[in-house]
Each structure stands twice: as structure tokens, then as C-alpha cells.
Scaffold this motif. Structure first.
Motif, mmCIF file in Angstrom:
data_model
loop_
_atom_site.group_PDB
_atom_site.id
_atom_site.type_symbol
_atom_site.label_atom_id
_atom_site.label_comp_id
_atom_site.label_asym_id
_atom_site.label_seq_id
_atom_site.Cartn_x
_atom_site.Cartn_y
_atom_site.Cartn_z
ATOM 1 N N ALA A 135 10.779 6.261 4.312
ATOM 2 C CA ALA A 135 11.220 7.039 5.475
ATOM 3 C C ALA A 135 12.396 6.341 6.157
ATOM 4 O O ALA A 135 13.371 6.996 6.551
ATOM 5 N N GLN A 136 12.319 5.033 6.299
ATOM 6 C CA GLN A 136 13.428 4.281 6.897
ATOM 7 C C GLN A 136 14.668 4.369 6.025
ATOM 8 O O GLN A 136 15.787 4.573 6.514
ATOM 9 N N TYR A 137 14.501 4.233 4.724
ATOM 10 C CA TYR A 137 15.628 4.321 3.789
ATOM 11 C C TYR A 137 16.267 5.703 3.866
ATOM 12 O O TYR A 137 17.482 5.854 3.933
ATOM 13 N N ALA A 138 15.437 6.744 3.861
ATOM 14 C CA ALA A 138 15.947 8.113 3.877
ATOM 15 C C ALA A 138 16.698 8.403 5.175
ATOM 16 O O ALA A 138 17.714 9.090 5.179
ATOM 17 N N THR A 175 0.851 -1.188 0.000
ATOM 18 C CA THR A 175 0.000 0.000 0.000
ATOM 19 C C THR A 175 0.889 1.241 0.000
ATOM 20 O O THR A 175 2.101 1.176 0.232
ATOM 21 N N PHE A 176 0.277 2.386 -0.249
ATOM 22 C CA PHE A 176 1.035 3.629 -0.258
ATOM 23 C C PHE A 176 1.650 3.895 1.106
ATOM 24 O O PHE A 176 2.792 4.332 1.221
ATOM 25 N N ARG A 177 0.907 3.583 2.164
ATOM 26 C CA ARG A 177 1.406 3.801 3.520
ATOM 27 C C ARG A 177 2.673 2.970 3.767
ATOM 28 O O ARG A 177 3.653 3.446 4.328
ATOM 29 N N GLU A 178 2.656 1.703 3.331
ATOM 30 C CA GLU A 178 3.818 0.837 3.506
ATOM 31 C C GLU A 178 5.020 1.363 2.720
ATOM 32 O O GLU A 178 6.152 1.363 3.216
ATOM 33 N N LEU A 179 4.762 1.832 1.480
ATOM 34 C CA LEU A 179 5.851 2.404 0.677
ATOM 35 C C LEU A 179 6.434 3.643 1.344
ATOM 36 O O LEU A 179 7.652 3.845 1.379
ATOM 37 N N ALA A 180 5.571 4.480 1.885
ATOM 38 C CA ALA A 180 6.034 5.696 2.546
ATOM 39 C C ALA A 180 6.876 5.354 3.772
ATOM 40 O O ALA A 180 7.920 5.989 4.019
ATOM 41 N N ILE A 219 18.437 6.344 6.927
ATOM 42 C CA ILE A 219 19.732 5.666 6.900
ATOM 43 C C ILE A 219 20.675 6.294 5.870
ATOM 44 O O ILE A 219 21.853 6.535 6.137
ATOM 45 N N HIS A 220 20.159 6.600 4.679
ATOM 46 C CA HIS A 220 21.023 6.980 3.561
ATOM 47 C C HIS A 220 21.148 8.482 3.325
ATOM 48 O O HIS A 220 22.048 8.923 2.625
ATOM 49 N N HIS A 221 20.241 9.270 3.857
ATOM 50 C CA HIS A 221 20.281 10.718 3.621
ATOM 51 C C HIS A 221 20.488 11.416 4.963
ATOM 52 O O HIS A 221 19.576 12.030 5.520
ATOM 53 N N LYS A 222 21.705 11.360 5.468
ATOM 54 C CA LYS A 222 21.977 11.885 6.800
ATOM 55 C C LYS A 222 22.254 13.379 6.817
ATOM 56 O O LYS A 222 22.401 13.956 7.877
ATOM 57 N N ARG A 223 22.346 14.025 5.697
ATOM 58 C CA ARG A 223 22.661 15.460 5.678
ATOM 59 C C ARG A 223 21.550 16.287 6.197
ATOM 60 O O ARG A 223 20.430 16.162 6.136
#
Length: 87
Positions: free
Chosen positions: A78-81, A69-74, A83-87
Motif C-alpha cells: 500500500a505504501q509502495y502503491a 506476515t500477509f498483513r505486513e506485505l499488504a 508513492i509509485h502509482h499516482k494516477r
């Protein structure tokens, strides 16, 4: 090695000279490949699979689909961001 009257159609030895035989047939647009030991076992398996295919008893495995679902993708993004977008 040439075929005689369609003999050995659907079986092959890979890699050549290894003694490992594979069955390779098509059923309802799906390719079915199985690793079989000896050449005689490969012939028997190939004949059995072709017979089952003709009689309609051979059923391909269903492909499992995951539709998030869209909620699961979001939440995953959010978890990916985090971890990977720490700036």
C-alpha cells in the motif's frame, strides 16, 4: 606458481602481486573467505580454520531470515502503491 605437495592450498593472493592474501575454505557446504594481510598470516589462519572445521568447532554464521506476515506485505505494498502509482 605451482604447488608442491598441496602447499598453499586454500590461500591465494588477490590481485596477484598486491601482497594481499585471502583464505578460502569450505565447511559443511558453506564457503568461508577471509582477507588476511601477509602470506604467513594466511597460512596460519588457513591451518587454524581447517583444524577447527575437522574438529567441528567451526560454526558457520546463521542466515537471518525475515518472514513477513500477509498483513505486513499488504501494508508495504500500500505504501509502495501510494508513492509509485499516482494516477
Amino acid at each position: 606458481m605451482a604447488r608442491k605437495n598441496g602447499e598453499n592450498r586454500g590461500i591465494r593472493e588477490l590481485p596477484p602481486g598486491s601482497g594481499i592474501w585471502w583464505v578460502d575454505i569450505w565447511h559443511e557446504g558453506k564457503r568461508i573467505r577471509k582477507k588476511v594481510g601477509s602470506k604467513s598470516a594466511a597460512r596460519a589462519t588457513c591451518d587454524r580454520l581447517k583444524t577447527e572445521s575437522r574438529e567441528g568447532r567451526l560454526v558457520p554464521r546463521p542466515v537471518k531470515k525475515y518472514d513477513p506476515t500477509f498483513r505486513e506485505l499488504a501494508e508495504m505494498y500500500a505504501q509502495y502503491a501510494k508513492i509509485h502509482h499516482k494516477r
